[in-house]
Design a protein around this motif. Structure first.
Motif, PDB file in Angstrom:
ATOM      1  N   LYS A   4     -33.296  17.323 -38.224  1.00 51.75           N
ATOM      2  CA  LYS A   4     -34.222  17.197 -36.859  1.00 51.75           C
ATOM      3  C   LYS A   4     -35.620  18.093 -37.312  1.00 51.75           C
ATOM      4  N   GLN A   5     -35.236  19.108 -37.894  1.00 48.85           N
ATOM      5  CA  GLN A   5     -36.494  19.796 -38.078  1.00 48.85           C
ATOM      6  C   GLN A   5     -37.569  19.402 -39.010  1.00 48.85           C
ATOM      7  N   LEU A   6     -36.801  18.662 -39.881  1.00 50.39           N
ATOM      8  CA  LEU A   6     -37.786  17.917 -40.900  1.00 50.39           C
ATOM      9  C   LEU A   6     -38.606  16.960 -40.064  1.00 50.39           C
ATOM     10  N   LYS A   7     -37.947  16.100 -39.465  1.00 54.17           N
ATOM     11  CA  LYS A   7     -38.489  14.831 -38.605  1.00 54.17           C
ATOM     12  C   LYS A   7     -39.623  15.499 -37.679  1.00 54.17           C
ATOM     13  N   GLN A   8     -39.561  16.822 -37.062  1.00 50.70           N
ATOM     14  CA  GLN A   8     -40.433  17.517 -36.400  1.00 50.70           C
ATOM     15  C   GLN A   8     -41.654  17.905 -37.251  1.00 50.70           C
ATOM     16  N   ALA A   9     -41.507  18.373 -38.412  1.00 43.45           N
ATOM     17  CA  ALA A   9     -42.262  18.954 -39.136  1.00 43.45           C
ATOM     18  C   ALA A   9     -43.120  17.815 -39.496  1.00 43.45           C
ATOM     19  N   ASP A  10     -42.688  16.615 -40.057  1.00 47.39           N
ATOM     20  CA  ASP A  10     -43.272  15.594 -40.473  1.00 47.39           C
ATOM     21  C   ASP A  10     -44.413  14.940 -39.257  1.00 47.39           C
ATOM     22  N   THR A  11     -43.750  14.926 -37.923  1.00 47.50           N
ATOM     23  CA  THR A  11     -44.645  14.381 -37.037  1.00 47.50           C
ATOM     24  C   THR A  11     -45.946  15.254 -36.544  1.00 47.50           C
ATOM     25  N   LYS A  12     -45.653  16.431 -37.057  1.00 50.05           N
ATOM     26  CA  LYS A  12     -46.847  17.445 -36.773  1.00 50.05           C
ATOM     27  C   LYS A  12     -48.202  17.234 -37.821  1.00 50.05           C
ATOM     28  N   ARG A  13     -47.648  16.723 -38.863  1.00 47.86           N
ATOM     29  CA  ARG A  13     -48.811  16.733 -40.004  1.00 47.86           C
ATOM     30  C   ARG A  13     -50.037  15.626 -39.683  1.00 47.86           C
ATOM     31  N   ARG A  14     -51.139  16.262 -39.838  1.00 47.20           N
ATOM     32  CA  ARG A  14     -52.340  15.088 -39.714  1.00 47.20           C
ATOM     33  C   ARG A  14     -53.168  15.255 -40.975  1.00 47.20           C
ATOM     34  N   THR A  15     -53.149  14.170 -41.856  1.00 46.41           N
ATOM     35  CA  THR A  15     -53.804  14.533 -43.216  1.00 46.41           C
ATOM     36  C   THR A  15     -54.688  13.445 -43.296  1.00 46.41           C
ATOM     37  N   PHE A  16     -56.076  14.073 -43.515  1.00 46.72           N
ATOM     38  CA  PHE A  16     -57.080  13.055 -43.548  1.00 46.72           C
ATOM     39  C   PHE A  16     -58.143  13.727 -44.400  1.00 46.72           C
ATOM     40  N   ALA A  17     -59.270  12.874 -44.624  1.00 46.16           N
ATOM     41  CA  ALA A  17     -60.381  13.203 -45.383  1.00 46.16           C
ATOM     42  C   ALA A  17     -61.585  12.814 -44.668  1.00 46.16           C
ATOM     43  N   ILE A  18     -62.679  13.421 -45.039  1.00 45.30           N
ATOM     44  CA  ILE A  18     -64.006  13.287 -44.356  1.00 45.30           C
ATOM     45  C   ILE A  18     -64.724  12.499 -45.304  1.00 45.30           C
ATOM     46  N   ILE A  19     -65.287  11.325 -44.954  1.00 44.80           N
ATOM     47  CA  ILE A  19     -66.152  10.477 -46.023  1.00 44.80           C
ATOM     48  C   ILE A  19     -67.478  10.576 -45.291  1.00 44.80           C
ATOM     49  N   SER A  20     -68.457  10.556 -46.197  1.00 41.79           N
ATOM     50  CA  SER A  20     -69.940  10.493 -45.856  1.00 41.79           C
ATOM     51  C   SER A  20     -70.791  10.540 -46.771  1.00 41.79           C
ATOM     52  N   HIS A  21     -72.086  10.050 -46.735  1.00 41.97           N
ATOM     53  CA  HIS A  21     -73.097  10.246 -47.618  1.00 41.97           C
ATOM     54  C   HIS A  21     -73.610  11.628 -47.739  1.00 41.97           C
ATOM     55  N   PRO A  22     -73.952  12.158 -48.970  1.00 45.32           N
ATOM     56  CA  PRO A  22     -74.232  13.363 -49.226  1.00 45.32           C
ATOM     57  C   PRO A  22     -75.159  13.974 -48.073  1.00 45.32           C
ATOM     58  N   ASP A  23     -75.353  14.904 -47.350  1.00 49.85           N
ATOM     59  CA  ASP A  23     -76.257  15.604 -46.515  1.00 49.85           C
ATOM     60  C   ASP A  23     -76.074  15.119 -45.047  1.00 49.85           C
ATOM     61  N   ALA A  24     -75.081  14.204 -44.716  1.00 53.00           N
ATOM     62  CA  ALA A  24     -74.822  13.721 -43.436  1.00 53.00           C
ATOM     63  C   ALA A  24     -74.066  14.858 -42.525  1.00 53.00           C
ATOM     64  N   GLY A  25     -73.690  15.713 -43.243  1.00 50.64           N
ATOM     65  CA  GLY A  25     -73.049  17.033 -42.359  1.00 50.64           C
ATOM     66  C   GLY A  25     -71.412  17.287 -42.518  1.00 50.64           C
ATOM     67  N   GLU A 286     -40.309  -1.448 -51.012  1.00 54.82           N
ATOM     68  CA  GLU A 286     -39.429  -0.559 -50.409  1.00 54.82           C
ATOM     69  C   GLU A 286     -40.194   0.455 -49.415  1.00 54.82           C
ATOM     70  N   ALA A 287     -40.117   0.663 -48.152  1.00 50.36           N
ATOM     71  CA  ALA A 287     -40.720   1.574 -47.485  1.00 50.36           C
ATOM     72  C   ALA A 287     -39.999   2.917 -47.379  1.00 50.36           C
ATOM     73  N   ILE A 288     -40.530   4.182 -48.139  1.00 52.22           N
ATOM     74  CA  ILE A 288     -39.944   5.402 -47.938  1.00 52.22           C
ATOM     75  C   ILE A 288     -40.160   6.223 -46.691  1.00 52.22           C
ATOM     76  N   ASP A 289     -39.015   6.372 -45.852  1.00 53.95           N
ATOM     77  CA  ASP A 289     -39.077   7.138 -44.713  1.00 53.95           C
ATOM     78  C   ASP A 289     -39.551   8.838 -44.915  1.00 53.95           C
ATOM     79  N   PRO A 290     -40.705   9.049 -44.213  1.00 56.41           N
ATOM     80  CA  PRO A 290     -41.099  10.653 -44.493  1.00 56.41           C
ATOM     81  C   PRO A 290     -39.785  11.469 -44.360  1.00 56.41           C
ATOM     82  N   ALA A 291     -39.039  11.276 -43.359  1.00 55.03           N
ATOM     83  CA  ALA A 291     -38.012  12.050 -42.929  1.00 55.03           C
ATOM     84  C   ALA A 291     -36.792  11.745 -43.707  1.00 55.03           C
ATOM     85  N   SER A 292     -37.001  11.096 -45.097  1.00 46.45           N
ATOM     86  CA  SER A 292     -35.761  11.020 -45.757  1.00 46.45           C
ATOM     87  C   SER A 292     -35.131  12.263 -46.305  1.00 46.45           C
TER      88      SER A 292
END
Ligand code: GDP
Length: 524
Positions: A4-25, A286-292
């Motif tokens: 249960k803790q593992l599932k909760q920890a997974d659902t809290k993650r937000r993993t992203f990248a910021i994409i832009s052209h140089p100098d956009a900010g 095959e799709a690997i469940d993050p909470a496996s």
């Protein structure tokens, strides 16, 4: 952790990248997010690091010169009950295939656009990779404190050039010197732009009229914004969470990173829609469940240490399932070898801390002495798994490479083979002369290559720039070597597949006209 803790920890993650052209900010906005997360206390810290005024780490020499460090590759912090992982996508002269591959390890992307410039080339390239992955893309139209282009123009261009639906989440009221605020369509309120207090919110009634704010109701710019909102309501796209999920619609936020206007509003809304880690597919589909229960992850980037006294490298692993624990034994699919993961690093914005545990969505850095390659899968448990192959990207820059000392062919070949396998650069050989040609998406890759050949393989190389080329693969059955000319050089890739390096798009069109039946293809 329990299941249960593992599932909760997974659902809290937000993993992203910021994409832009140089100098956009991108750096400026990243810094505001780090401020929200309490990781940095003052604006200017990340910037200082970028310009080299920050405390130096003992990391890569090239990185050091450029004032960036490995710690800024991944930034982790907690905000609003979520654990945020921001993966850096280096631009400028640090642009490389690693920049692209990083996008394979995120669950969503934030696209920052300079509202005076609109869509620029690097944004477009990075966008296309996100689009190919079908991940959610959120847009921040930056620099609203300066005069930019008409908002409607920017939205039109976004939709047309990137072939995606846009849904404005808010709308500027004025711009530059006359910026009064944003009409926050999503929260149904107006956020006023005031230097002394950036977060004055004005409620709106059902007819979009401000409650208790005469000044705003009499502002002609507000009337304008309201008209535009009306227009969007009747003729614009419907807000569609399903389309956002698949990357077919992008929510658009206007604001200014520099003066921290609209950034928090954007980030709070973003976190409402940005996905938690989802299942990753294996080669077998095959799709690997993050909470496996079992741990799994893949290497998306390898960073070599440029200091000759420290030959180690760091393999960046995106955790896809289970829980990583320091000292655990994992299997490496490619070699079917077992290995113990004891020397591992996690990424906080300011320090390289030793990681104790990490779950799906997190990134860990493994000190590597040459065991890993880009795309490698590691896992625990009986079931052997290999995640889907990372795509190959079409290089744009080319150099002819040779060993400076002809007597040292052996170390030259060994070095080239290993670095190419690792994914540092791409190797081609000319059809007619068997010359070695290297391909890359960014100049940095060649510099790193040259440096490592010298330091790790004791092989001095000469590189003769060939400039930008457009690479297109040709079906071997359709190939006639006489098709090759100085404007479209015929080469073979690592797998022996033939391709042409076209001097420019003009040469490509000329070829297509001359050989209309020949099918040419690009990688990503
Ligand atoms: P990056 O190359 O995308 O990381 O861009 P930076 O964050 O380094 O920003 C490039 C330049 O634009 C810097 O001089 C910033 O101060 C400036 N800048 C960034 N955001 C804004 C903004 O919202 N308004 C204005 N006027 N300038 C900005």
């Amino acid at each position: 952790m329990t299941d249960k803790q593992l599932k909760q920890a997974d659902t809290k993650r937000r993993t992203f990248a910021i994409i832009s052209h140089p100098d956009a900010g991108k750096t400026t906005i990243t810094e505001q997010l780090l401020l929200f997360g309490g990781v940095v206390r003052e604006a200017g810290t990340v910037k200082a690091r970028k310009t080299g005024n920050f405390a130096k780490s003992d990391w890569m020499e090239i990185e050091q010169k450029r004032g960036i460090s490995v710690t800024s590759s991944v930034m982790q912090f907690d905000y609003a009950g979520k654990r945020i992982n921001i993966l850096d996508t280096p631009g400028h002269e640090d642009f490389s295939e690693d920049t692209y591959r990083t996008l394979m390890a995120v669950d969503s992307a934030v696209m920052v656009i300079d509202s005076a410039k609109g869509i620029e080339p690097q944004t477009k390239k990075l966008f296309q990779i996100c689009k190919m992955r079908g991940i959610p893309i959120f847009t921040f139209m930056n620099k609203l404190d300066r005069d930019g282009r008409e908002p409607m123009d920017l939205i039109d261009e976004l939709e047309e050039v990137l072939d995606i639906e846009a849904y404005p989440m808010n709308w500027p009221i004025g711009m530059g010197k006359t910026l009064t605020g944003i009409f926050d369509r999503y929260n149904h309120r107006v956020e006023l732009y005031k230097h002394d207090d950036p977060s004055v919110m004005v409620e709106l009634d059902d007819d979009n009229n401000p409650v208790d704010n005469v000044e705003l109701s009499e502002d002609p710019q507000f009337e304008d914004a309201k008209d535009n909102i009306d227009l969007l309501e009747t003729a614009g796209n419907q807000f569609d969470t399903e389309k956002i999920k698949t990357g077919d619609q992008t929510p658009v936020f206007f604001g200014s990173a520099l003066v921290n206007f609209g950034v928090k509003t954007f980030f709070d809304a973003y976190l409402n829609f940005a996905p938690a880690p989802t299942a990753h597919k294996t080669e077998e589909g095959e799709a690997i469940d993050p909470a496996s229960d079992e741990f799994s992850g893949f290497v998306f980037k390898i960073q070599a240490n440029m200091n000759p006294n420290h030959r180690d490298r760091i393999a960046f692993v995106r955790v896809c399932s289970g829980e990583f624990e320091k000292g655990m034994d994992v299997n490496l699919f490619r070699t079917q070898k077992k290995m113990r993961l004891s020397n591992v690093t996690e990424f906080m914005a300011n320090t390289r801390e030793n990681v104790k545990n990490a779950v799906a969505g997190d990134i860990i850095g493994l000190y590597d002495t040459g065991n890993f390659q880009i795309g490698d899968t590691i896992y625990t448990g009986k079931q052997s798994i290999q995640f889907e192959k990372l795509p190959q990207f079409t290089p744009e820059l080319f150099v002819r490479v040779a060993a400076k000392n002809v007597m040292k062919q052996k170390s030259f070949h060994k070095g080239i083979n290993q670095l190419v396998q690792e994914g540092a650069v791409q190797l081609y050989t000319s059809y007619s002369t068997n010359d070695y040609i290297l391909g890359a998406v960014g100049q940095l890759q060649f510099e790193v290559f040259q440096f490592r050949m010298q330091n790790e393989y004791n092989s001095e190389v000469t590189m003769e720039p060939m400039g930008k080329k457009t690479a297109r693969w040709i079906d071997p059955d359709q190939l006639d070597e006489r098709m090759s000319s100085s404007r479209n050089l015929l080469v073979k890739d690592r797998n022996g597949d033939p391709l042409f390096l076209f001097e420019n798009n003009f040469a490509l069109r000329w070829f297509a006209d001359k050989y209309p039946d020949v099918k040419l293809t690009a990688k990503l």
